[in-house]
Motif scaffolding. Structure first.
Motif, PDB file in Angstrom:
ATOM      1  N   ALA A   1      82.927  47.999 -59.607  1.00  0.00           N
ATOM      2  CA  ALA A   1      81.918  47.027 -59.385  1.00  0.00           C
ATOM      3  C   ALA A   1      82.541  45.870 -58.766  1.00  0.00           C
ATOM      4  CB  ALA A   1      81.266  46.631 -60.776  1.00  0.00           C
ATOM      5  N   LEU A   2      83.711  45.442 -59.329  1.00  0.00           N
ATOM      6  CA  LEU A   2      84.613  44.354 -58.699  1.00  0.00           C
ATOM      7  C   LEU A   2      84.804  44.634 -57.454  1.00  0.00           C
ATOM      8  CD1 LEU A   2      86.460  43.038 -61.980  1.00  0.00           C
ATOM      9  CD2 LEU A   2      84.440  42.125 -60.906  1.00  0.00           C
ATOM     10  N   ASN A   3      85.655  45.953 -57.270  1.00  0.00           N
ATOM     11  CA  ASN A   3      86.123  46.419 -55.928  1.00  0.00           C
ATOM     12  C   ASN A   3      84.922  46.102 -54.927  1.00  0.00           C
ATOM     13  OD1 ASN A   3      88.560  46.674 -56.740  1.00  0.00           O
ATOM     14  ND2 ASN A   3      88.431  49.058 -57.032  1.00  0.00           N
ATOM     15  N   ARG A   4      83.731  46.517 -55.246  1.00  0.00           N
ATOM     16  CA  ARG A   4      82.664  46.492 -54.351  1.00  0.00           C
ATOM     17  C   ARG A   4      82.286  44.811 -53.962  1.00  0.00           C
ATOM     18  NH1 ARG A   4      79.901  52.058 -56.449  1.00  0.00           N
ATOM     19  NH2 ARG A   4      81.405  53.390 -55.069  1.00  0.00           N
TER      20      ARG A   4
ATOM     21  N   ALA B   1      90.720  32.847 -58.362  1.00  0.00           N
ATOM     22  CA  ALA B   1      91.475  31.393 -58.480  1.00  0.00           C
ATOM     23  C   ALA B   1      90.728  30.288 -57.913  1.00  0.00           C
ATOM     24  CB  ALA B   1      92.876  31.986 -57.764  1.00  0.00           C
ATOM     25  N   ALA B   2      90.103  30.577 -56.686  1.00  0.00           N
ATOM     26  CA  ALA B   2      89.319  29.408 -56.445  1.00  0.00           C
ATOM     27  C   ALA B   2      88.289  29.060 -57.246  1.00  0.00           C
ATOM     28  CB  ALA B   2      88.606  29.797 -54.934  1.00  0.00           C
ATOM     29  N   GLU B   3      87.462  30.167 -57.963  1.00  0.00           N
ATOM     30  CA  GLU B   3      86.543  29.656 -58.823  1.00  0.00           C
ATOM     31  C   GLU B   3      87.305  29.041 -60.064  1.00  0.00           C
ATOM     32  OE1 GLU B   3      83.321  33.281 -57.789  1.00  0.00           O
ATOM     33  OE2 GLU B   3      84.680  33.472 -59.602  1.00  0.00           O
ATOM     34  N   ARG B   4      88.099  29.472 -60.527  1.00  0.00           N
ATOM     35  CA  ARG B   4      88.750  28.812 -61.710  1.00  0.00           C
ATOM     36  C   ARG B   4      89.502  27.385 -61.626  1.00  0.00           C
ATOM     37  NH1 ARG B   4      92.193  31.327 -65.760  1.00  0.00           N
ATOM     38  NH2 ARG B   4      92.540  29.550 -67.572  1.00  0.00           N
ATOM     39  N   ALA B   5      89.620  27.189 -60.312  1.00  0.00           N
ATOM     40  CA  ALA B   5      90.019  25.923 -59.880  1.00  0.00           C
ATOM     41  C   ALA B   5      89.016  24.926 -59.774  1.00  0.00           C
ATOM     42  CB  ALA B   5      90.847  25.842 -58.434  1.00  0.00           C
ATOM     43  N   CYS B   6      87.883  25.543 -59.366  1.00  0.00           N
ATOM     44  CA  CYS B   6      86.468  24.620 -59.236  1.00  0.00           C
ATOM     45  C   CYS B   6      85.716  24.549 -60.755  1.00  0.00           C
ATOM     46  CB  CYS B   6      85.724  25.343 -58.161  1.00  0.00           C
ATOM     47  SG  CYS B   6      86.307  25.174 -56.588  1.00  0.00           S
ATOM     48  N   GLY B   7      86.509  25.540 -61.931  1.00  0.00           N
ATOM     49  CA  GLY B   7      85.785  25.161 -63.110  1.00  0.00           C
ATOM     50  C   GLY B   7      84.475  26.230 -63.193  1.00  0.00           C
ATOM     51  N   VAL B   8      84.426  27.358 -62.175  1.00  0.00           N
ATOM     52  CA  VAL B   8      83.272  28.164 -62.242  1.00  0.00           C
ATOM     53  C   VAL B   8      83.919  29.512 -62.709  1.00  0.00           C
ATOM     54  CG1 VAL B   8      81.962  29.730 -60.743  1.00  0.00           C
ATOM     55  CG2 VAL B   8      82.307  27.248 -60.176  1.00  0.00           C
ATOM     56  N   GLU B   9      82.951  30.009 -63.686  1.00  0.00           N
ATOM     57  CA  GLU B   9      83.166  31.388 -64.343  1.00  0.00           C
ATOM     58  C   GLU B   9      82.156  32.251 -63.677  1.00  0.00           C
ATOM     59  OE1 GLU B   9      81.957  32.470 -68.727  1.00  0.00           O
ATOM     60  OE2 GLU B   9      83.938  31.701 -68.864  1.00  0.00           O
ATOM     61  N   SER B  10      82.679  33.739 -63.637  1.00  0.00           N
ATOM     62  CA  SER B  10      82.178  34.647 -62.970  1.00  0.00           C
ATOM     63  C   SER B  10      82.487  36.037 -63.752  1.00  0.00           C
ATOM     64  CB  SER B  10      82.418  34.650 -61.681  1.00  0.00           C
ATOM     65  OG  SER B  10      83.791  35.017 -61.283  1.00  0.00           O
ATOM     66  N   ASP B  11      81.852  37.264 -63.392  1.00  0.00           N
ATOM     67  CA  ASP B  11      82.475  38.643 -63.705  1.00  0.00           C
ATOM     68  C   ASP B  11      83.938  38.681 -63.158  1.00  0.00           C
ATOM     69  OD1 ASP B  11      80.010  38.856 -64.827  1.00  0.00           O
ATOM     70  OD2 ASP B  11      79.558  40.608 -63.109  1.00  0.00           O
ATOM     71  N   ILE B  12      84.367  38.094 -62.228  1.00  0.00           N
ATOM     72  CA  ILE B  12      85.627  38.235 -61.712  1.00  0.00           C
ATOM     73  C   ILE B  12      86.569  37.512 -62.316  1.00  0.00           C
ATOM     74  CG2 ILE B  12      87.123  38.174 -59.455  1.00  0.00           C
ATOM     75  CD1 ILE B  12      84.531  38.376 -57.958  1.00  0.00           C
ATOM     76  N   THR B  13      86.271  36.321 -62.553  1.00  0.00           N
ATOM     77  CA  THR B  13      86.998  35.212 -63.295  1.00  0.00           C
ATOM     78  C   THR B  13      87.253  35.780 -64.822  1.00  0.00           C
ATOM     79  OG1 THR B  13      85.583  33.687 -64.186  1.00  0.00           O
ATOM     80  CG2 THR B  13      86.872  33.227 -62.113  1.00  0.00           C
ATOM     81  N   ARG B  14      86.161  36.489 -65.253  1.00  0.00           N
ATOM     82  CA  ARG B  14      86.557  36.851 -66.723  1.00  0.00           C
ATOM     83  C   ARG B  14      87.205  38.200 -66.792  1.00  0.00           C
ATOM     84  NH1 ARG B  14      81.150  34.687 -66.882  1.00  0.00           N
ATOM     85  NH2 ARG B  14      80.091  36.794 -66.258  1.00  0.00           N
ATOM     86  N   HIS B  15      87.119  38.965 -65.936  1.00  0.00           N
ATOM     87  CA  HIS B  15      87.993  40.285 -65.872  1.00  0.00           C
ATOM     88  C   HIS B  15      89.743  39.720 -65.884  1.00  0.00           C
ATOM     89  CE1 HIS B  15      89.589  44.050 -64.777  1.00  0.00           C
ATOM     90  NE2 HIS B  15      90.675  43.363 -63.657  1.00  0.00           N
ATOM     91  N   PHE B  16      89.914  38.985 -65.009  1.00  0.00           N
ATOM     92  CA  PHE B  16      91.387  38.563 -64.955  1.00  0.00           C
ATOM     93  C   PHE B  16      91.637  37.935 -66.073  1.00  0.00           C
ATOM     94  CE2 PHE B  16      90.455  39.490 -60.305  1.00  0.00           C
ATOM     95  CZ  PHE B  16      91.443  40.500 -60.099  1.00  0.00           C
ATOM     96  N   ALA B  17      90.949  36.865 -66.782  1.00  0.00           N
ATOM     97  CA  ALA B  17      91.288  36.297 -67.728  1.00  0.00           C
ATOM     98  C   ALA B  17      91.542  37.169 -69.121  1.00  0.00           C
ATOM     99  CB  ALA B  17      90.074  35.169 -68.193  1.00  0.00           C
ATOM    100  N   ALA B  18      90.952  38.213 -69.181  1.00  0.00           N
ATOM    101  CA  ALA B  18      91.047  39.174 -70.417  1.00  0.00           C
ATOM    102  C   ALA B  18      92.172  40.046 -70.132  1.00  0.00           C
ATOM    103  CB  ALA B  18      89.932  39.942 -70.370  1.00  0.00           C
ATOM    104  N   GLU B  19      93.135  40.019 -68.985  1.00  0.00           N
ATOM    105  CA  GLU B  19      94.159  40.839 -68.839  1.00  0.00           C
ATOM    106  C   GLU B  19      95.276  40.232 -69.552  1.00  0.00           C
ATOM    107  OE1 GLU B  19      93.672  43.172 -64.611  1.00  0.00           O
ATOM    108  OE2 GLU B  19      94.754  41.235 -64.454  1.00  0.00           O
ATOM    109  N   PRO B  20      96.121  41.100 -70.179  1.00  0.00           N
ATOM    110  CA  PRO B  20      97.457  40.687 -70.660  1.00  0.00           C
ATOM    111  C   PRO B  20      98.298  39.955 -69.681  1.00  0.00           C
ATOM    112  CG  PRO B  20      97.793  42.839 -70.787  1.00  0.00           C
ATOM    113  CD  PRO B  20      96.106  42.618 -70.331  1.00  0.00           C
TER     114      PRO B  20
END
Length: 449
Positions: free
Chosen positions: A111-114, A401-420
């Motif tokens: 889903a993220l790749n798409r 990274a752009a969303e994180r820099a702007c304080g926005v949360e999404s499925d994409i940011t949550r995916h990478f935030a959960a990675e070790p």
């Protein structure tokens, strides 16, 4: 004062062929000047590849009035982004597995790749790219031996469990597609987009350039903390900004981050001269196609046509781990010899055709397959470590990274935030000696592929 000085700058071996063929031998005029003097910006993006361009576009979507600067160390599309094979893949593509499937349920990653592909499709439309730059043609996993054919069957079963379509191809179908009778079977998956990577990246940059400050030949040498801001320094200028996004893939380590945790892998490719009418007649097959090997250590092939830069075949195989982040001339020479042999085996009707271009492409992987998309220090963000999937994963980390820099949360940011964090690697030189021995062993095992 916090300071991060780049220990090394990107160095590329061989010609960036995808860009060269667009210029038809005329030479490429400079499009963007280097950064000179001192200036300020709301955001600075370091790196003009898939991740950096995607970050800049997403920043502009989130903050339309922001002053954005993008700094590219070399020329747009002549770094790593213009040296890949142009497969933007939606499905599981785990390079360290036998059949790309990996071990888990891949629905979330698909889903993220798409989402990445949709983002790229919108950019292609908005920036009026030619259709051949972004071609949703799908791809084929090609198999030669029994083990590779079994990998395709295993991968097809995995896709069936995920509810994803695929189509098996027999030897005759593979011959009709490619003009080669070398393959025993294939597995077609429809979701991959075939890019002309240099055309895509160059037009992406051109589309952005009307609203951002874009500078070529401007390698970042130092990041300095100055009060609440960062000063981003190049050999001829500097930008002061509150927020920086490092979209430098493996060169994240050059700035001192993730030290001893990143694998710097080089893959090698070659491209034929433009095939004339007689050669095309002997080749046969479809005008365009893309083959990834069902064994990840095998050979990738692409056939392109005049709309993508001329009727040519691209061959990619061989890999080396170089922790110094630079491929050697001997590495490229060896890979070219191997590729010529594999080309002749697949296309005896064109045997002896010497490549016009040969090059090395820099990939960055982590041992546990994670990216580094996070806030490294206050106001300093990373969109790095694409694990050999730079077109899709680079797009995703740039968006995140752009969303994180702007304080926005999404499925994409949550995916990478959960990675070790990336796992620590063995020390050098043990790392390089051991990894390259394993690579050679796997290459020999997959020699027919």
């Amino acid at each position: 004062m916090t300071s991060h000085r780049a220990r090394r700058l990107p160095r590329h071996r061989g010609v960036a062929a995808w860009s060269a063929i667009l210029d038809a031998g005329a030479g490429r005029a400079a499009e963007y000047e280097p950064l000179t003097g001192q200036r300020t910006a709301d955001f600075v993006v370091v790196g003009g590849g898939f991740a950096g361009l995607s970050a800049a576009r997403r920043l502009g979507q989130l903050q339309p009035d922001a002053d954005i600067v993008l700094l590219e160390a070399s020329r747009i599309a002549e770094g790593a982004s213009g040296r890949n094979s142009g497969f933007m893949i939606d499905l599981p593509h785990e390079l360290t597995s036998a059949d790309y499937a990996g071990a888990g349920d891949d629905r979330a990653m698909i889903a993220l790749n798409r989402q990445a592909i949709a983002f790229a499709r919108d950019a292609a439309r908005d920036y009026a790219m030619p259709p051949a730059w972004f071609d949703p043609a799908g791809k084929v996993n090609g198999a030669v031996g029994d083990a590779a054919h079994a990998h395709n069957l295993s991968y097809a079963a995995h896709l069936e469990r995920l509810g994803e379509p695929c189509e098996p191809l027999d030897a005759q179908s593979m011959a009709e597609l490619t003009g080669s009778r070398y393959y025993r079977s294939g597995l077609f998956t429809p979701g991959t987009v075939m890019l002309q990577p240099a055309g895509y990246v160059r037009d992406f940059a051109r589309g952005l350039s009307s609203r951002i400050g874009l500078y070529e030949t401007s390698p970042v040498t130092t990041l300095c903390r100055v009060g609440p801001d960062w000063r981003v320094e190049t050999p001829t200028g500097s930008v002061t900004t509150a927020r920086v996004i490092l979209a430098t893939n493996g060169h994240l380590e050059s700035f001192g981050f993730a030290k001893g945790r990143l694998m710097h892998l080089f893959l090698y490719a070659s491209m034929t001269p433009e095939l004339d009418h007689d050669a095309l007649g002997r080749l046969g097959g479809a005008p365009r196609w893309g083959i990834t090997p069902s064994d990840p250590m095998g050979t990738t092939l692409r056939k392109i046509d005049t709309a993508q830069g001329g009727n040519r075949i691209v061959t990619r195989t061989c890999a080396t781990l170089r922790s110094g982040m630079e491929a050697r001339a001997a590495d490229l020479s060896r890979a070219t010899r191997v590729q010529r042999k594999k080309f002749d085996e697949r296309f005896p009707q064109l045997a002896g055709l010497a490549p016009q271009y040969e090059w090395a492409g820099h990939l960055c992987l982590s041992l546990n397959g994670v990216s580094v998309m996070q806030e490294l220090e206050p106001g300093l963000f990373s969109a790095c470590v694409q694990n050999g999937l730079g077109t899709a994963r680079g797009t995703l980390t740039g968006i995140a990274a752009a969303e994180r820099a702007c304080g926005v949360e999404s499925d994409i940011t949550r995916h990478f935030a959960a990675e070790p964090a990336p796992r620590r690697l063995p020390p050098r030189p043990l790392r390089d000696i051991g990894a390259n021995a394993v690579i050679r062993w796997k290459e020999r095992a997959a020699a027919r592929e």
